[in-house]
Structures are given as C-alpha cells and as structure tokens.
Motif scaffolding. Structure first.
Motif, PDB file in Angstrom:
ATOM      1  N   ASP A   1      64.120  97.575  27.040  1.00 17.34           N
ATOM      2  CA  ASP A   1      65.233  97.505  26.074  1.00 17.34           C
ATOM      3  C   ASP A   1      66.237  96.392  26.336  1.00 17.34           C
ATOM      4  N   GLY A   2      65.922  95.481  27.263  1.00 16.89           N
ATOM      5  CA  GLY A   2      66.869  94.392  27.544  1.00 16.89           C
ATOM      6  C   GLY A   2      67.850  94.777  28.634  1.00 16.89           C
ATOM      7  N   GLY A   3      68.796  93.866  28.915  1.00 18.06           N
ATOM      8  CA  GLY A   3      69.789  94.128  29.969  1.00 18.06           C
ATOM      9  C   GLY A   3      70.489  92.854  30.374  1.00 18.06           C
ATOM     10  N   VAL A   4      71.087  92.903  31.566  1.00 20.95           N
ATOM     11  CA  VAL A   4      71.820  91.729  32.058  1.00 20.95           C
ATOM     12  C   VAL A   4      71.546  91.555  33.541  1.00 20.95           C
ATOM     13  N   ILE A   5      71.360  90.303  33.952  1.00 14.45           N
ATOM     14  CA  ILE A   5      71.152  89.949  35.357  1.00 14.45           C
ATOM     15  C   ILE A   5      72.286  89.021  35.780  1.00 14.45           C
ATOM     16  N   ILE A   6      72.872  89.290  36.937  1.00 16.56           N
ATOM     17  CA  ILE A   6      73.854  88.385  37.533  1.00 16.56           C
ATOM     18  C   ILE A   6      73.325  87.918  38.887  1.00 16.56           C
ATOM     19  N   ASN A   7      73.159  86.625  39.039  1.00 16.47           N
ATOM     20  CA  ASN A   7      72.747  86.052  40.328  1.00 16.47           C
ATOM     21  C   ASN A   7      73.962  85.413  40.992  1.00 16.47           C
ATOM     22  N   VAL A   8      74.099  85.643  42.287  1.00 11.78           N
ATOM     23  CA  VAL A   8      75.284  85.150  42.989  1.00 11.78           C
ATOM     24  C   VAL A   8      74.984  83.845  43.719  1.00 11.78           C
ATOM     25  N   SER A   9      75.650  82.795  43.251  1.00 10.53           N
ATOM     26  CA  SER A   9      75.575  81.484  43.905  1.00 10.53           C
ATOM     27  C   SER A   9      76.859  81.309  44.716  1.00 10.53           C
ATOM     28  N   SER A  10      77.541  80.180  44.559  1.00  2.40           N
ATOM     29  CA  SER A  10      78.733  79.907  45.373  1.00  2.40           C
ATOM     30  C   SER A  10      79.366  78.615  44.894  1.00  2.40           C
ATOM     31  N   MET A  11      80.618  78.429  45.209  1.00  2.00           N
ATOM     32  CA  MET A  11      81.257  77.132  44.932  1.00  2.00           C
ATOM     33  C   MET A  11      80.649  76.036  45.813  1.00  2.00           C
ATOM     34  N   ALA A  12      79.884  76.457  46.824  1.00  2.00           N
ATOM     35  CA  ALA A  12      79.153  75.465  47.630  1.00  2.00           C
ATOM     36  C   ALA A  12      78.129  74.714  46.785  1.00  2.00           C
ATOM     37  N   ALA A  13      77.806  75.267  45.602  1.00  4.18           N
ATOM     38  CA  ALA A  13      76.881  74.572  44.700  1.00  4.18           C
ATOM     39  C   ALA A  13      77.583  73.474  43.902  1.00  4.18           C
ATOM     40  N   PHE A  14      78.888  73.367  44.063  1.00  3.58           N
ATOM     41  CA  PHE A  14      79.644  72.314  43.375  1.00  3.58           C
ATOM     42  C   PHE A  14      80.401  71.429  44.353  1.00  3.58           C
ATOM     43  N   MET A  15      80.764  72.016  45.514  1.00  2.00           N
ATOM     44  CA  MET A  15      81.496  71.246  46.525  1.00  2.00           C
ATOM     45  C   MET A  15      80.740  71.424  47.832  1.00  2.00           C
ATOM     46  N   HIS A  16      79.736  70.568  48.047  1.00  2.00           N
ATOM     47  CA  HIS A  16      78.832  70.798  49.180  1.00  2.00           C
ATOM     48  C   HIS A  16      79.587  70.643  50.502  1.00  2.00           C
ATOM     49  N   SER A  17      78.995  71.270  51.503  1.00  2.79           N
ATOM     50  CA  SER A  17      79.643  71.302  52.816  1.00  2.79           C
ATOM     51  C   SER A  17      78.699  70.698  53.856  1.00  2.79           C
ATOM     52  N   PRO A  18      79.207  69.763  54.685  1.00  2.00           N
ATOM     53  CA  PRO A  18      78.359  69.226  55.763  1.00  2.00           C
ATOM     54  C   PRO A  18      78.137  70.260  56.859  1.00  2.00           C
ATOM     55  N   HIS A  19      78.850  71.391  56.745  1.00  7.13           N
ATOM     56  CA  HIS A  19      78.797  72.395  57.801  1.00  7.13           C
ATOM     57  C   HIS A  19      77.727  73.442  57.550  1.00  7.13           C
ATOM     58  N   MET A  20      77.282  73.564  56.307  1.00  7.80           N
ATOM     59  CA  MET A  20      76.305  74.609  55.960  1.00  7.80           C
ATOM     60  C   MET A  20      75.297  74.031  54.977  1.00  7.80           C
ATOM     61  N   PRO A  21      74.495  73.052  55.425  1.00  4.90           N
ATOM     62  CA  PRO A  21      73.610  72.361  54.479  1.00  4.90           C
ATOM     63  C   PRO A  21      72.533  73.231  53.856  1.00  4.90           C
ATOM     64  N   VAL A  22      71.977  74.163  54.623  1.00  2.00           N
ATOM     65  CA  VAL A  22      70.898  74.986  54.049  1.00  2.00           C
ATOM     66  C   VAL A  22      71.483  76.079  53.162  1.00  2.00           C
ATOM     67  N   TYR A  23      72.605  76.668  53.582  1.00  2.00           N
ATOM     68  CA  TYR A  23      73.304  77.637  52.714  1.00  2.00           C
ATOM     69  C   TYR A  23      73.603  76.948  51.381  1.00  2.00           C
ATOM     70  N   THR A  24      74.123  75.728  51.474  1.00  2.00           N
ATOM     71  CA  THR A  24      74.459  74.958  50.273  1.00  2.00           C
ATOM     72  C   THR A  24      73.224  74.738  49.408  1.00  2.00           C
TER      73      THR A  24
END
Ligand SMILES: NC(=O)C1=CN([C@@H]2O[C@H](COP(=O)(O)OP(=O)(O)OC[C@H]3O[C@@H](n4cnc5c(N)ncnc54)[C@H](O)[C@@H]3O)[C@@H](O)[C@H]2O)C=CC1
Ligand SMILES: CCCCCC(=O)/C=C/[C@H]1[C@H](O)CC(=O)[C@@H]1C/C=C\CCCC(=O)O
Length: 261
Positions: free
Chosen positions: A129-152
C-alpha cells in the motif's frame, strides 16, 4: 500521513536520534519496531518506552543491520506481528575510521539493504500500500571533513543513493516516498567517538580541530532531528527531499540545481 495505527521500523532505534524518533512516533500513536545491535541500550530503552507507551506499542529486535538474514527476518516479523509496514527509517550508523570497512558496511551497504527490504514490504510493485522511507545521511555530505574521510564517503553515498531511489520510486510508481535527512552535529553518544583512538585511528590527532568545528557550528538536540523526520513523514508531497538540520538555519531543504538538458 496521520500516525495513529501506522507501523514504523527504526534501525539504531534504541539510542540517540533513533530513540528520539521512536519516542516521537509512539507519542503520535504509531507502533514501532526498534532494531538495534546493542542489547544494553535496547533493554533500557524498552523499559522506558513500555512504561511510557504501554507493552505492545513497540517491538524490539536485537539485530546487527549487517546481518542480512537477520535483517530480512526482522522486517518479516514486524509485518507479521503488526500486519503491514508504513514507515522505515534507516538510521543506524557508526563512525569508525580504523575499521573503515565496517563503517561502509553499516552506514551504506546495510542502509541500501534496508531500503530494498522496506520497498519489498511497502511498494505497490509488490502489491503493497505504499509508505515512506527516511535515510539518514549527514551534513558531512556537504561539508566534508579531513578527519573522517570514510564516514564522509558513506554519507555522500547515502545522499546519492536516496535521491536516485526517490526518482526510481516516482518513475516506477512504487507509492513510496523516499527522502534523506542530513543533520549537523547532534548530542548523542556517536559524537564521543572523536575522543576514541580505536574509532578515529590515524585521524585521532585531529580531535581538537573536530571539537573546534563542533563549537563553531553548534550541537543539536536529537529531538530537533525527530521533528524534521516527523515533517517528512507527515508531508505527503515530499519525495526526493534533502532535509538539512543545522544550528544556523534549523530545519531547511537543499534546493537542487535543475538538471541541465
Ligand atoms: N550524532 C551526530 O552528530 C550525527 C549523526 N548522524 C547520523 O545519525 C544516525 C544515528 O546516529 P546517532 O543517533 O548520533 O548515533 P548513536 O551511536 O547515538 O546511536 C546509534 C544507534 O545505532 C545502533 N547501531 C550501531 N550500529 C548498528 C548496527 N550495525 N546494527 C544495528 N544497530 C546499530 C547503536 O547501538 C545505537 O543504539 C547515524 O547514521 C549517524 O551517522 C548524522 C549527522 C550527525
Ligand atoms: C562523529 C561523527 C558525527 C559527524 C557529524 C557531522 O555531520 C559532521 C559534519 C562536519 C564535517 O565532518 C565537517 C564539517 O564542516 C561538518 C560541519 C557540520 C555542520 C555544518 C553546519 C553549517 C551551517 O550551520 O551552515
């Protein structure tokens, strides 16, 4: 979407952002299946939620989302118990630059599997019957970090995958709205990992810079992220939306440049 009687499944639901949205959903009359790999936090969370919302309002599954067979079983048992699935929130995530392959497996690979399992149980393609999915990303996807490259990298991946899946859902008439949420720093145990060398690995030496970044950009309360998720769940017009949540601008949306011809 009115929430009374709606059925939600939340990965990483026993702590932090996942617990905040689970509580918000229960407050609005939904029923929730909480999926979490940490039995201690799940036990404490279960006690509190059952005290507040009654036994039977939530199901708890001890499950590592990287365990494909177990994740399939959890979705199947949720639908069998409650009868259907309306909302899936792929929230479980870690920060581990030392065991970076585990980070990819939890944050991206398992989120993709969770999205496909949600569609299996919600998409009109499968007579649902349909529905909604929310996937959680992060602001790291817009402002990358040299400290967490794989998380990013995983969060960039979640962003791109989710936007593509939203378009696939529209084209394929799945009847499932698929959206992505990108919080900035949020006050949860995940943030403590920047002080843990076994999580930060070679980037542990940058922890003061990360602390400064948190000071600069602020740290959000998990309840604000839950508010954003509720907005997405309740606004039936949202598919392919990229919600950002920051201290400077609050809850707002990324306005994509139109596709060039
Ligand atoms: N805390 C922050 O500053 C931000 C967090 N996020 C994202 O939000 C999501 C939730 O993070 P938080 O609530 O902050 O983290 P948290 O560490 O407080 O809670 C995460 C929950 O997920 C569970 N979990 C972890 N790995 C799992 C696995 N393999 N299988 C099942 N459950 C698992 C944990 O046991 C925990 O209960 C993550 O995807 C994270 O990347 C995004 C932006 C900022
Ligand atoms: C322990 C992992 C949690 C990471 C949370 C996160 O999303 C971090 C993002 C930062 C990235 O690592 C480098 C940055 O500059 C990001 C800063 C976070 C938010 C920026 C908000 C900007 C604004 O307020 O306009």
């Amino acid at each position: 979407m009115a929430l009374t009687g709606r059925i939600a499944l939340v990965t990483g639901g026993a702590q932090g952002i996942g617990r905040a949205i689970s509580e918000a959903l229960l407050r609005e009359g939904a029923k929730v299946a909480l999926v979490d790999s940490n039995p201690e936090v799940a036990r404490e969370c279960r006690g509190r939620l059952e005290e507040a919302f009654g036994v039977g309002s939530s199901l708890f599954f001890e499950c590592d989302v990287t365990d494909w067979a177990k994740l399939q079983e959890v979705f199947r048992k949720t639908v069998k118990h409650f009868g259907h699935l309306d909302i899936a929130i792929n929230n479980a995530g870690i920060n581990n630059e030392k065991d970076w392959q585990k980070t990819i497996n939890v944050n991206l690979t398992s989120l993709i599997k969770g999205t496909y399992l949600a569609l299996e149980h919600m998409s009109r393609e499968n007579g649902k019957d349909g529905g909604v999915i929310i996937n959680v990303s992060s602001m790291a996807a817009f402002m990358h970090s040299p400290h967490m490259p794989v998380y990013t990298a995983t969060k960039y991946g979640v962003l791109g995958f989710t936007k593509a899946m939203a378009e696939a859902s529209a084209v394929g008439n799945f009847g499932v709205r698929i959206n992505v949420l990108c919080p900035a720093y949020v006050d949860t145990p995940l943030l403590q990992t920047i002080d843990e060398e076994d999580k930060m690995g070679r980037y542990f030496k940058y922890k003061e810079e990360l602390r400064q970044s948190m000071h600069t950009y602020g740290i959000l309360d998990p309840s604000l992220i839950a508010d954003g998720m509720m907005m997405i769940i309740k606004d039936g017009s949202l598919n392919g939306a990229v919600m950002k949540i920051t201290a400077s601008k609050g809850i707002h949306f990324q306005n994509d440049e139109p596709m060039s011809a």
